[in-house]
Design a protein around this motif. Structure first.
Motif, PDB file in Angstrom:
ATOM      1  N   VAL A  16       0.843  -1.193   0.000  1.00 18.48           N
ATOM      2  CA  VAL A  16       0.000   0.000   0.000  1.00 18.48           C
ATOM      3  C   VAL A  16       0.879   1.244   0.000  1.00 18.48           C
ATOM      4  O   VAL A  16       1.806   1.362   0.800  1.00 18.48           O
ATOM      5  N   VAL A  17       0.587   2.170  -0.911  1.00 11.09           N
ATOM      6  CA  VAL A  17       1.227   3.484  -0.932  1.00 11.09           C
ATOM      7  C   VAL A  17       0.150   4.500  -0.585  1.00 11.09           C
ATOM      8  O   VAL A  17      -0.867   4.593  -1.270  1.00 11.09           O
ATOM      9  N   GLY A  18       0.354   5.261   0.494  1.00  9.83           N
ATOM     10  CA  GLY A  18      -0.673   6.202   0.905  1.00  9.83           C
ATOM     11  C   GLY A  18      -0.127   7.328   1.747  1.00  9.83           C
ATOM     12  O   GLY A  18       1.090   7.514   1.858  1.00  9.83           O
ATOM     13  N   GLY A  69       1.074  -5.533 -10.504  1.00  9.65           N
ATOM     14  CA  GLY A  69      -0.154  -4.917 -10.984  1.00  9.65           C
ATOM     15  C   GLY A  69      -0.543  -3.826 -10.010  1.00  9.65           C
ATOM     16  O   GLY A  69      -0.033  -3.769  -8.888  1.00  9.65           O
ATOM     17  N   ILE A  70      -1.456  -2.953 -10.431  1.00  9.81           N
ATOM     18  CA  ILE A  70      -1.855  -1.798  -9.613  1.00  9.81           C
ATOM     19  C   ILE A  70      -3.363  -1.791  -9.438  1.00  9.81           C
ATOM     20  O   ILE A  70      -4.111  -2.058 -10.389  1.00  9.81           O
ATOM     21  N   VAL A  71      -3.811  -1.462  -8.226  1.00 13.06           N
ATOM     22  CA  VAL A  71      -5.224  -1.164  -8.009  1.00 13.06           C
ATOM     23  C   VAL A  71      -5.325   0.265  -7.484  1.00 13.06           C
ATOM     24  O   VAL A  71      -4.461   0.738  -6.747  1.00 13.06           O
ATOM     25  N   SER A  72      -6.385   0.947  -7.901  1.00 14.70           N
ATOM     26  CA  SER A  72      -6.575   2.344  -7.535  1.00 14.70           C
ATOM     27  C   SER A  72      -8.059   2.614  -7.409  1.00 14.70           C
ATOM     28  O   SER A  72      -8.889   1.923  -8.020  1.00 14.70           O
ATOM     29  N   ARG A  73      -8.390   3.618  -6.624  1.00  2.67           N
ATOM     30  CA  ARG A  73      -9.790   3.999  -6.495  1.00  2.67           C
ATOM     31  C   ARG A  73     -10.352   4.496  -7.817  1.00  2.67           C
ATOM     32  O   ARG A  73     -11.504   4.231  -8.150  1.00  2.67           O
ATOM     33  N   GLY A  74      -9.555   5.272  -8.551  1.00  2.00           N
ATOM     34  CA  GLY A  74     -10.063   5.875  -9.779  1.00  2.00           C
ATOM     35  C   GLY A  74     -10.833   7.138  -9.499  1.00  2.00           C
ATOM     36  O   GLY A  74     -11.956   7.327  -9.988  1.00  2.00           O
ATOM     37  N   HIS A  75     -10.229   8.036  -8.709  1.00  2.00           N
ATOM     38  CA  HIS A  75     -10.906   9.284  -8.340  1.00  2.00           C
ATOM     39  C   HIS A  75     -11.313  10.067  -9.587  1.00  2.00           C
ATOM     40  O   HIS A  75     -10.505  10.298 -10.481  1.00  2.00           O
ATOM     41  N   GLY A  76     -12.580  10.447  -9.657  1.00  2.00           N
ATOM     42  CA  GLY A  76     -13.087  11.208 -10.793  1.00  2.00           C
ATOM     43  C   GLY A  76     -13.540  10.363 -11.957  1.00  2.00           C
ATOM     44  O   GLY A  76     -14.025  10.899 -12.964  1.00  2.00           O
ATOM     45  N   ALA A  77     -13.419   9.041 -11.845  1.00  2.00           N
ATOM     46  CA  ALA A  77     -13.828   8.172 -12.955  1.00  2.00           C
ATOM     47  C   ALA A  77     -15.338   8.178 -13.132  1.00  2.00           C
ATOM     48  O   ALA A  77     -16.087   8.209 -12.146  1.00  2.00           O
ATOM     49  N   ARG A 134     -13.836   1.419  -6.193  1.00  2.00           N
ATOM     50  CA  ARG A 134     -13.921   1.865  -4.803  1.00  2.00           C
ATOM     51  C   ARG A 134     -13.741   0.684  -3.857  1.00  2.00           C
ATOM     52  O   ARG A 134     -13.213   0.845  -2.752  1.00  2.00           O
ATOM     53  N   ASP A 135     -14.205  -0.497  -4.273  1.00  2.00           N
ATOM     54  CA  ASP A 135     -14.007  -1.723  -3.501  1.00  2.00           C
ATOM     55  C   ASP A 135     -12.634  -2.285  -3.866  1.00  2.00           C
ATOM     56  O   ASP A 135     -12.476  -2.989  -4.862  1.00  2.00           O
ATOM     57  N   ARG A 136     -11.624  -1.949  -3.075  1.00  3.79           N
ATOM     58  CA  ARG A 136     -10.249  -2.335  -3.430  1.00  3.79           C
ATOM     59  C   ARG A 136     -10.052  -3.850  -3.479  1.00  3.79           C
ATOM     60  O   ARG A 136      -9.373  -4.352  -4.385  1.00  3.79           O
ATOM     61  N   PRO A 137     -10.580  -4.636  -2.508  1.00  2.81           N
ATOM     62  CA  PRO A 137     -10.408  -6.088  -2.633  1.00  2.81           C
ATOM     63  C   PRO A 137     -11.025  -6.649  -3.922  1.00  2.81           C
ATOM     64  O   PRO A 137     -10.441  -7.523  -4.564  1.00  2.81           O
ATOM     65  N   VAL A 188       0.337  -3.393  -6.112  1.00  4.40           N
ATOM     66  CA  VAL A 188       0.574  -2.086  -5.513  1.00  4.40           C
ATOM     67  C   VAL A 188      -0.768  -1.373  -5.416  1.00  4.40           C
ATOM     68  O   VAL A 188      -1.455  -1.194  -6.431  1.00  4.40           O
ATOM     69  N   ALA A 189      -1.152  -0.993  -4.207  1.00  2.09           N
ATOM     70  CA  ALA A 189      -2.415  -0.288  -3.987  1.00  2.09           C
ATOM     71  C   ALA A 189      -2.128   1.200  -3.877  1.00  2.09           C
ATOM     72  O   ALA A 189      -1.496   1.651  -2.914  1.00  2.09           O
ATOM     73  N   ASP A 190      -2.581   1.954  -4.863  1.00  3.94           N
ATOM     74  CA  ASP A 190      -2.368   3.400  -4.883  1.00  3.94           C
ATOM     75  C   ASP A 190      -3.364   4.076  -3.952  1.00  3.94           C
ATOM     76  O   ASP A 190      -4.576   3.925  -4.104  1.00  3.94           O
ATOM     77  N   ASP A 191      -2.850   4.839  -2.979  1.00  2.00           N
ATOM     78  CA  ASP A 191      -3.677   5.594  -2.037  1.00  2.00           C
ATOM     79  C   ASP A 191      -4.627   4.665  -1.280  1.00  2.00           C
ATOM     80  O   ASP A 191      -5.837   4.869  -1.283  1.00  2.00           O
ATOM     81  N   GLY A 192      -4.071   3.669  -0.608  1.00  2.00           N
ATOM     82  CA  GLY A 192      -4.924   2.682   0.045  1.00  2.00           C
ATOM     83  C   GLY A 192      -4.731   2.525   1.533  1.00  2.00           C
ATOM     84  O   GLY A 192      -5.202   1.540   2.114  1.00  2.00           O
ATOM     85  N   MET A 193      -4.077   3.472   2.218  1.00  3.72           N
ATOM     86  CA  MET A 193      -3.800   3.274   3.636  1.00  3.72           C
ATOM     87  C   MET A 193      -5.060   3.163   4.475  1.00  3.72           C
ATOM     88  O   MET A 193      -5.097   2.435   5.463  1.00  3.72           O
ATOM     89  N   GLN A 194      -6.111   3.894   4.103  1.00  2.13           N
ATOM     90  CA  GLN A 194      -7.327   3.893   4.907  1.00  2.13           C
ATOM     91  C   GLN A 194      -8.345   2.855   4.442  1.00  2.13           C
ATOM     92  O   GLN A 194      -9.463   2.804   4.969  1.00  2.13           O
TER      93      GLN A 194
END
Length: 332
Positions: free
Chosen positions: A48-50, A78-86, A122-125, A142-148
Protein backbone atom coordinates in the motif's frame (compact mmCIF):
# COMPACT_ATOMS: atom_id res chain seq x y z
CA UNK A 1 -1.05 22.44 1.65
CA UNK A 2 -3.39 22.49 -1.31
CA UNK A 3 -4.36 25.91 -2.62
CA UNK A 4 -8.00 24.79 -2.23
CA UNK A 5 -7.61 23.67 1.40
CA UNK A 6 -9.37 25.82 4.03
CA UNK A 7 -7.02 28.47 5.35
CA UNK A 8 -7.92 27.61 8.94
CA UNK A 9 -6.30 24.17 8.52
CA UNK A 10 -2.95 25.91 8.74
CA UNK A 11 -3.24 26.84 12.42
CA UNK A 12 -5.21 26.04 15.54
CA UNK A 13 -7.27 29.21 15.52
CA UNK A 14 -10.90 29.78 16.38
CA UNK A 15 -12.49 28.13 13.29
CA UNK A 16 -10.43 24.98 13.81
CA UNK A 17 -11.18 24.93 17.53
CA UNK A 18 -14.91 25.23 16.87
CA UNK A 19 -14.68 22.16 14.62
CA UNK A 20 -12.44 20.20 16.97
CA UNK A 21 -15.36 18.26 18.59
CA UNK A 22 -16.26 17.00 15.11
CA UNK A 23 -12.63 16.00 14.61
CA UNK A 24 -12.81 13.94 17.80
CA UNK A 25 -15.96 12.26 16.47
CA UNK A 26 -14.26 11.66 13.13
CA UNK A 27 -11.40 9.93 14.97
CA UNK A 28 -13.78 7.72 16.94
CA UNK A 29 -15.68 6.69 13.80
CA UNK A 30 -12.44 6.02 11.91
CA UNK A 31 -11.14 3.76 14.69
CA UNK A 32 -14.46 1.92 14.84
CA UNK A 33 -14.47 1.42 11.07
CA UNK A 34 -10.95 0.06 11.23
CA UNK A 35 -11.74 -2.36 14.06
CA UNK A 36 -14.82 -3.67 12.25
CA UNK A 37 -13.17 -4.03 8.85
CA UNK A 38 -13.21 -7.60 7.59
CA UNK A 39 -9.75 -7.90 6.14
CA UNK A 40 -9.58 -9.81 2.87
CA UNK A 41 -6.27 -11.51 2.24
CA UNK A 42 -5.14 -12.09 -1.33
CA UNK A 43 -2.96 -14.91 -2.65
CA UNK A 44 -0.21 -12.42 -3.54
CA UNK A 45 1.42 -9.72 -1.37
CA UNK A 46 -0.04 -6.20 -1.41
CA UNK A 47 2.03 -3.04 -0.99
CA UNK A 48 0.00 0.00 0.00
CA UNK A 49 1.23 3.48 -0.93
CA UNK A 50 -0.67 6.20 0.90
CA UNK A 51 -0.64 9.16 3.24
CA UNK A 52 -2.46 10.45 6.30
CA UNK A 53 -3.39 13.92 5.02
CA UNK A 54 -5.72 15.37 2.43
CA UNK A 55 -3.92 16.77 -0.59
CA UNK A 56 -1.03 15.85 -2.84
CA UNK A 57 2.05 14.25 -1.35
CA UNK A 58 3.62 12.69 -4.45
CA UNK A 59 2.06 9.23 -4.29
CA UNK A 60 1.78 8.79 -8.06
CA UNK A 61 5.53 9.20 -8.75
CA UNK A 62 6.21 6.85 -5.82
CA UNK A 63 3.95 4.21 -7.37
CA UNK A 64 5.83 4.63 -10.66
CA UNK A 65 9.16 4.26 -8.84
CA UNK A 66 7.95 1.24 -6.88
CA UNK A 67 6.66 -0.60 -9.96
CA UNK A 68 10.02 -0.05 -11.66
CA UNK A 69 11.89 -1.38 -8.60
CA UNK A 70 9.67 -4.45 -8.38
CA UNK A 71 10.01 -5.21 -12.07
CA UNK A 72 13.81 -4.84 -11.90
CA UNK A 73 13.82 -7.35 -9.04
CA UNK A 74 11.98 -9.92 -11.15
CA UNK A 75 8.41 -9.36 -9.96
CA UNK A 76 5.35 -8.95 -12.18
CA UNK A 77 3.40 -6.12 -10.52
CA UNK A 78 -0.15 -4.92 -10.98
CA UNK A 79 -1.86 -1.80 -9.61
CA UNK A 80 -5.22 -1.16 -8.01
CA UNK A 81 -6.57 2.34 -7.54
CA UNK A 82 -9.79 4.00 -6.50
CA UNK A 83 -10.06 5.88 -9.78
CA UNK A 84 -10.91 9.28 -8.34
CA UNK A 85 -13.09 11.21 -10.79
CA UNK A 86 -13.83 8.17 -12.96
CA UNK A 87 -17.21 8.08 -14.65
CA UNK A 88 -17.14 4.30 -14.93
CA UNK A 89 -18.73 2.72 -11.88
CA UNK A 90 -17.80 -0.55 -10.24
CA UNK A 91 -14.58 -2.33 -11.15
CA UNK A 92 -12.84 -1.64 -14.46
CA UNK A 93 -9.54 -2.35 -16.17
CA UNK A 94 -7.73 0.79 -17.34
CA UNK A 95 -6.05 0.66 -20.77
CA UNK A 96 -2.79 2.49 -21.30
CA UNK A 97 -4.48 4.77 -23.82
CA UNK A 98 -7.63 5.18 -21.74
CA UNK A 99 -9.77 8.30 -21.49
CA UNK A 100 -9.00 10.16 -18.26
CA UNK A 101 -12.60 11.40 -18.15
CA UNK A 102 -13.78 7.78 -17.95
CA UNK A 103 -11.11 6.20 -15.77
CA UNK A 104 -9.63 9.12 -13.81
CA UNK A 105 -6.44 11.06 -14.44
CA UNK A 106 -4.04 9.24 -12.12
CA UNK A 107 -5.06 5.70 -13.22
CA UNK A 108 -4.64 6.58 -16.90
CA UNK A 109 -1.25 8.16 -16.20
CA UNK A 110 -0.12 5.11 -14.20
CA UNK A 111 -1.42 2.62 -16.76
CA UNK A 112 0.48 4.40 -19.53
CA UNK A 113 3.71 5.10 -17.65
CA UNK A 114 4.02 1.83 -15.74
CA UNK A 115 2.85 -0.44 -18.57
CA UNK A 116 1.38 -2.96 -16.16
CA UNK A 117 -2.18 -4.16 -15.43
CA UNK A 118 -4.28 -1.60 -13.54
CA UNK A 119 -7.80 -2.02 -12.20
CA UNK A 120 -9.88 0.70 -10.53
CA UNK A 121 -12.72 0.38 -8.06
CA UNK A 122 -13.92 1.87 -4.80
CA UNK A 123 -14.01 -1.72 -3.50
CA UNK A 124 -10.25 -2.34 -3.43
CA UNK A 125 -10.41 -6.09 -2.63
CA UNK A 126 -12.82 -6.59 -5.55
CA UNK A 127 -10.51 -4.61 -7.83
CA UNK A 128 -7.54 -6.70 -6.71
CA UNK A 129 -9.39 -9.97 -7.30
CA UNK A 130 -10.39 -8.81 -10.78
CA UNK A 131 -6.80 -7.89 -11.54
CA UNK A 132 -5.61 -11.38 -10.54
CA UNK A 133 -8.43 -13.01 -12.48
CA UNK A 134 -7.42 -11.23 -15.65
CA UNK A 135 -3.69 -11.38 -15.00
CA UNK A 136 -2.76 -14.47 -12.96
CA UNK A 137 0.87 -13.80 -13.80
CA UNK A 138 0.91 -10.84 -11.40
CA UNK A 139 2.73 -11.83 -8.21
CA UNK A 140 2.51 -8.53 -6.28
CA UNK A 141 -0.10 -5.76 -6.15
CA UNK A 142 0.57 -2.09 -5.51
CA UNK A 143 -2.42 -0.29 -3.99
CA UNK A 144 -2.37 3.40 -4.88
CA UNK A 145 -3.68 5.59 -2.04
CA UNK A 146 -4.92 2.68 0.04
CA UNK A 147 -3.80 3.27 3.64
CA UNK A 148 -7.33 3.89 4.91
CA UNK A 149 -8.91 0.99 2.99
CA UNK A 150 -8.52 -1.60 5.71
CA UNK A 151 -10.54 -4.38 4.11
CA UNK A 152 -7.66 -4.84 1.70
CA UNK A 153 -5.05 -6.95 3.46
CA UNK A 154 -1.51 -5.74 2.99
CA UNK A 155 2.00 -7.07 3.44
CA UNK A 156 3.65 -3.67 3.59
CA UNK A 157 2.67 -0.02 3.97
CA UNK A 158 4.57 2.97 2.60
CA UNK A 159 3.55 6.40 3.88
CA UNK A 160 4.42 9.35 1.65
CA UNK A 161 4.83 12.37 3.88
CA UNK A 162 4.97 16.04 2.97
CA UNK A 163 5.13 18.07 6.20
CA UNK A 164 3.55 21.04 4.42
CA UNK A 165 0.29 19.09 3.98
CA UNK A 166 -0.10 18.37 7.70
CA UNK A 167 -1.28 21.87 8.60
CA UNK A 168 -2.36 22.18 12.22
CA UNK A 169 -2.01 18.44 12.82
CA UNK A 170 -5.71 17.89 13.61
CA UNK A 171 -8.15 15.43 12.08
CA UNK A 172 -10.87 16.36 9.60
CA UNK A 173 -12.76 18.65 9.57
CA UNK A 174 -10.73 20.76 12.01
CA UNK A 175 -7.53 19.96 10.13
CA UNK A 176 -6.29 18.08 7.06
CA UNK A 177 -5.50 14.69 8.63
CA UNK A 178 -7.33 11.53 7.64
CA UNK A 179 -5.65 9.70 10.52
CA UNK A 180 -3.64 10.91 13.52
CA UNK A 181 0.12 11.34 13.29
CA UNK A 182 0.54 8.28 15.51
CA UNK A 183 -0.64 6.17 12.56
CA UNK A 184 2.82 6.68 11.04
CA UNK A 185 4.29 4.43 13.76
CA UNK A 186 2.45 1.48 12.20
CA UNK A 187 3.80 1.71 8.64
CA UNK A 188 6.87 -0.09 7.34
CA UNK A 189 8.64 2.97 6.02
CA UNK A 190 8.11 6.69 5.45
CA UNK A 191 9.15 8.58 2.33
CA UNK A 192 9.50 12.23 3.31
CA UNK A 193 9.80 15.47 1.37
CA UNK A 194 12.43 17.56 3.14
CA UNK A 195 13.58 17.49 6.74
CA UNK A 196 11.28 16.50 9.58
CA UNK A 197 11.04 18.56 12.74
CA UNK A 198 11.41 17.04 16.20
CA UNK A 199 7.65 16.68 16.63
CA UNK A 200 7.24 14.66 13.47
CA UNK A 201 10.25 12.51 14.23
CA UNK A 202 8.77 11.75 17.63
CA UNK A 203 5.42 10.87 16.03
CA UNK A 204 7.10 8.48 13.60
CA UNK A 205 9.20 6.82 16.28
CA UNK A 206 11.54 4.09 15.11
CA UNK A 207 9.98 3.64 11.66
CA UNK A 208 12.71 4.17 9.04
CA UNK A 209 12.45 7.42 7.07
CA UNK A 210 13.91 7.85 3.59
CA UNK A 211 14.27 11.12 1.76
CA UNK A 212 12.20 11.81 -1.34
CA UNK A 213 12.24 14.48 -3.99
CA UNK A 214 10.50 14.93 -7.32
CA UNK A 215 12.81 15.75 -10.18
CA UNK A 216 12.21 16.55 -13.84
CA UNK A 217 14.65 17.49 -16.58
CA UNK A 218 12.67 17.57 -19.83
CA UNK A 219 9.60 19.18 -21.35
CA UNK A 220 7.59 17.03 -23.76
CA UNK A 221 5.36 18.47 -26.45
CA UNK A 222 1.69 17.52 -26.14
CA UNK A 223 1.30 17.80 -29.89
CA UNK A 224 4.30 15.56 -30.65
CA UNK A 225 5.32 13.40 -27.64
CA UNK A 226 8.48 12.43 -29.50
CA UNK A 227 9.61 16.06 -29.39
CA UNK A 228 11.20 17.14 -26.13
CA UNK A 229 13.51 19.87 -24.88
CA UNK A 230 15.50 20.23 -21.71
CA UNK A 231 14.09 22.35 -18.93
CA UNK A 232 17.46 24.06 -18.64
CA UNK A 233 17.20 25.33 -22.22
CA UNK A 234 14.11 27.36 -21.23
CA UNK A 235 15.84 29.29 -18.46
CA UNK A 236 14.61 32.89 -18.49
CA UNK A 237 11.49 32.17 -20.59
CA UNK A 238 8.08 33.42 -19.55
CA UNK A 239 5.52 30.59 -19.41
CA UNK A 240 1.99 29.81 -18.30
CA UNK A 241 2.10 27.03 -15.69
CA UNK A 242 -1.15 25.08 -15.28
CA UNK A 243 -1.65 22.65 -12.40
CA UNK A 244 -4.74 20.80 -11.20
CA UNK A 245 -2.96 18.76 -8.53
CA UNK A 246 -2.99 18.54 -4.75
CA UNK A 247 -0.10 20.96 -4.28
CA UNK A 248 0.25 23.16 -7.38
CA UNK A 249 2.73 25.38 -5.50
CA UNK A 250 5.33 22.61 -5.66
CA UNK A 251 5.04 22.48 -9.44
CA UNK A 252 5.29 26.25 -9.81
CA UNK A 253 8.24 26.47 -7.43
CA UNK A 254 10.08 23.73 -9.31
CA UNK A 255 9.80 25.64 -12.57
CA UNK A 256 10.85 28.90 -10.92
CA UNK A 257 13.85 27.20 -9.33
CA UNK A 258 14.90 26.16 -12.85
CA UNK A 259 14.97 29.83 -13.87
CA UNK A 260 11.63 30.14 -15.69
CA UNK A 261 9.37 33.17 -15.27
CA UNK A 262 6.12 31.54 -14.24
CA UNK A 263 2.57 32.85 -14.67
CA UNK A 264 0.75 30.67 -12.14
CA UNK A 265 -2.63 29.09 -12.93
CA UNK A 266 -3.69 26.76 -10.08
CA UNK A 267 -6.81 24.61 -10.41
CA UNK A 268 -8.49 22.22 -7.96
CA UNK A 269 -7.05 18.73 -7.66
CA UNK A 270 -8.45 16.39 -10.37
CA UNK A 271 -9.92 19.40 -12.20
CA UNK A 272 -11.98 18.49 -15.27
CA UNK A 273 -10.17 20.70 -17.75
CA UNK A 274 -11.91 22.30 -20.71
CA UNK A 275 -10.35 24.02 -23.72
CA UNK A 276 -11.23 27.46 -22.36
CA UNK A 277 -9.15 26.78 -19.24
CA UNK A 278 -6.05 26.98 -21.43
CA UNK A 279 -6.90 30.27 -23.14
CA UNK A 280 -4.80 33.15 -21.82
CA UNK A 281 -4.57 36.76 -22.96
CA UNK A 282 -0.77 36.79 -22.96
CA UNK A 283 0.88 34.54 -25.57
CA UNK A 284 3.40 32.18 -23.98
CA UNK A 285 4.09 28.44 -23.85
CA UNK A 286 1.83 26.43 -21.56
CA UNK A 287 3.45 23.97 -19.15
CA UNK A 288 1.51 21.38 -17.17
CA UNK A 289 2.00 18.31 -15.03
CA UNK A 290 1.82 14.80 -16.44
CA UNK A 291 -1.44 14.21 -14.54
CA UNK A 292 -3.01 17.21 -16.23
CA UNK A 293 -1.55 16.39 -19.63
CA UNK A 294 -3.54 13.14 -19.92
CA UNK A 295 -6.72 15.26 -19.68
CA UNK A 296 -5.64 18.14 -21.90
CA UNK A 297 -3.73 16.56 -24.78
CA UNK A 298 -6.80 16.37 -27.05
CA UNK A 299 -7.51 20.12 -27.00
CA UNK A 300 -4.39 21.86 -25.69
CA UNK A 301 -2.96 24.65 -27.87
CA UNK A 302 0.01 23.84 -30.08
CA UNK A 303 2.59 25.39 -27.75
CA UNK A 304 1.68 23.17 -24.78
CA UNK A 305 4.19 21.04 -22.91
CA UNK A 306 4.17 18.31 -20.28
CA UNK A 307 6.66 18.34 -17.43
CA UNK A 308 7.02 14.73 -16.21
CA UNK A 309 8.75 14.17 -12.88
CA UNK A 310 10.30 11.13 -11.28
CA UNK A 311 10.59 10.25 -7.60
CA UNK A 312 14.14 10.09 -6.33
CA UNK A 313 14.15 7.97 -3.19
CA UNK A 314 16.93 7.73 -0.64
CA UNK A 315 19.29 4.78 -0.70
CA UNK A 316 18.07 1.68 1.08
CA UNK A 317 14.32 2.11 0.62
CA UNK A 318 14.01 -0.33 -2.29
CA UNK A 319 16.15 -2.90 -0.48
CA UNK A 320 13.94 -2.72 2.60
CA UNK A 321 10.79 -3.23 0.53
CA UNK A 322 12.25 -6.21 -1.28
CA UNK A 323 13.50 -7.71 1.98
CA UNK A 324 9.99 -7.51 3.40
CA UNK A 325 8.50 -9.22 0.36
CA UNK A 326 11.04 -12.03 0.50
CA UNK A 327 11.44 -12.58 4.24
CA UNK A 328 8.45 -11.13 6.04
CA UNK A 329 8.24 -8.09 8.29
CA UNK A 330 11.57 -6.35 8.75
CA UNK A 331 12.80 -4.98 12.04
CA UNK A 332 13.09 -1.21 12.47
Amino acid sequence: MSAQAPAFWRKRGLPARLLFPLALLFGVLARRRRRRARVQTLPVPVIVVGNIAVGGSGKTPVVQWLVAQLRAAGYCPGIVSRGHGARIKGVATVPGNGDAALYGDEPVLLAASCACPLVIGRDRPAAARELLRQHPECDVIVADDGMQHYRLGRELEIAVLDPLTLGNGWLLPAGPLREPLARLREVDLVLAHGALDAGLQAAIGSVPVFSMRLRGEILRSLRDPQHSVTLESWRGRRVHAVAGIGRPQRFFAQLEAAGLEVLRHPFPDHHDFKAQDLVFSEPAPILMTAKDAVKCSAFAPDDSWEFPVQAQIGSGAAERILEKLRNGRTTA
